[in-house]
Enzyme design. Structure first.
Site, mmCIF file in Angstrom:
data_model
loop_
_atom_site.group_PDB
_atom_site.id
_atom_site.type_symbol
_atom_site.label_atom_id
_atom_site.label_comp_id
_atom_site.label_asym_id
_atom_site.label_seq_id
_atom_site.Cartn_x
_atom_site.Cartn_y
_atom_site.Cartn_z
ATOM 1 C CD GLN A 206 65.020 92.365 58.790
ATOM 2 O OE1 GLN A 206 64.286 91.452 59.153
ATOM 3 N NE2 GLN A 206 64.623 93.305 57.972
ATOM 4 C CB ALA A 227 63.663 96.778 59.858
ATOM 5 C CB SER A 232 64.562 93.635 62.644
ATOM 6 O OG SER A 232 64.435 93.812 61.272
ATOM 7 C CG HIS A 234 59.879 90.573 64.220
ATOM 8 N ND1 HIS A 234 58.887 89.820 64.783
ATOM 9 C CD2 HIS A 234 59.269 91.377 63.315
ATOM 10 C CE1 HIS A 234 57.726 90.133 64.238
ATOM 11 N NE2 HIS A 234 57.926 91.079 63.352
ATOM 12 C CG ASP A 241 54.587 90.649 62.379
ATOM 13 O OD1 ASP A 241 54.498 91.679 63.056
ATOM 14 O OD2 ASP A 241 55.459 90.470 61.506
ATOM 15 C CD GLU A 284 54.160 96.944 59.910
ATOM 16 O OE1 GLU A 284 54.471 96.220 60.885
ATOM 17 O OE2 GLU A 284 54.922 97.141 58.952
ATOM 18 C CG HIS A 287 54.781 94.920 64.565
ATOM 19 N ND1 HIS A 287 55.816 94.272 63.936
ATOM 20 C CD2 HIS A 287 55.316 95.488 65.666
ATOM 21 C CE1 HIS A 287 56.928 94.444 64.632
ATOM 22 N NE2 HIS A 287 56.641 95.191 65.699
#
Length: 332
Positions: A206, A227, A232, A234, A241, A284, A287
């Protein structure tokens, strides 16, 4: 004597004329039909062999060209998927060997402990080992920051306000993955195909992505599309996603099915439409975040986002590392 010489020469001339006559008569000679047929058949076989060789060569060239085109298409699709993955709200972490407990296991244990200790704690009390970092957040909820990881009512929270440590590297949570597989199987029965396009991403990855955006667009521009490292979701290992992480997914049959059924399997649409000012991110529909079935159904049925449910903000201005990040990227 002269007579004998003339006679002798006449014989020679006669012999030559006879030989020439025989040679001319050969033009009318008829060859054996069987031999001619064998010659013709041999010629045909030779022509067929030549044609077969040409056909084989043409087939090889065609197969080679088709294989080359398929390889190019495969490379193109892979590059597009990678680009979509990188351009989505990036969350990840590369395993560094550090110890990281499952966020979902902690959530379950924390909820049990919270119930047993509820008599001793005030309903509006916030508990934290570093309460100064997030003062005023999660009013009316239990907030805990353990080893740099923040939980509200036992739910791990990471957004533009709340961060994760750079060495937090759980990978994709096993319970989250199992829930997604169960959901994908149910979707398949309804004629819907779902797959994970992007799951866990590392802090380091990231950081690379955000630095790239910042170098191209500046810090403010990068904040619009990516981000910051440590922010983030994730990286938590609790979100994925789905299918196509881009605006192309909006309004598809898959997006509509996901919005209607994801809560049944413990997922929420993490950045719902109309909540951009609260979540800090655009809509989103691809997501999704795993929070457990009960919490997911409460959030989705109420039409709210996770920040509203937990009583927290999502704003870099409220983040304790805002000044640090600004110093790191201010050159852009």
């Amino acid at each position: 004597m002269w007579y004998n010489v003339v006679k002798k020469n006449l014989w020679k001339v006669s012999g030559i004329l006879l030989m020439n006559n025989d040679f001319n008569n050969n033009e009318d000679y008829e060859y054996d039909p069987e031999a001619l047929e064998k010659v013709r058949q041999a010629k045909l076989r030779r022509e067929k062999a030549d044609q077969l060789a040409r056909d084989r060569m043409h087939a090889k060239v065609t197969l080679f060209a088709a294989a080359f085109i398929i390889v190019l298409i495969a490379f193109g699709v892979t590059a597009k998927l990678k680009n979509n993955s990188d351009n989505s709200d990036g969350y990840s972490d590369v395993s560094s060997g550090g110890e990281a407990s499952s966020a979902l296991d902690y959530q379950s244990d924390s909820q049990s402990e919270s119930e047993s200790d509820s008599v001793a704690e005030s309903e509006n009390e916030s508990v934290s080992d570093d309460s100064g970092d997030y003062a005023g957040q999660a009013q009316g909820h239990t907030l805990e920051t353990i080893d740099g990881i923040t939980y509200v009512d036992g739910i791990l929270i990471v957004n533009k306000t709340f961060t994760l440590p750079s060495d937090y590297d759980p990978g994709l949570d096993a319970e989250t993955e199992a829930a997604f597989n169960e959901m994908a199987a149910a979707a398949w029965e309804d004629g819907i195909t779902l797959w994970i396009a992007s799951g866990y991403r590392s802090y380091e990855r990231q950081e690379e992505l955000f630095a790239g955006y910042a170098s191209e667009r500046g810090l403010e521009g990068a904040d619009l599309v990516s981000a910051r490292p440590g922010h983030s979701e994730h990286q938590s290992g609790l979100c994925v996603d789905v299918n196509d992480p881009s605006s192309n997914f909006n309004g598809t049959a898959e997006a509509l099915w996901l919005d209607e059924h994801c809560a049944e399997y413990g997922f929420i649409i993490r950045f719902p439409e109309g909540k951009e000012d609260i979540t800090g991110y655009k809509y989103e529909p691809w997501h999704i975040r795993y929070v457990g079935t009960q919490v997911a159904q409460e959030i989705m049925s109420a039409g709210i986002c996770l920040e509203e449910y937990l009583g927290v903000t999502s704003d870099y201005a409220d983040s304790p590392d805002n000044d640090k990040v600004f110093c790191l990227f201010k050159r852009w």
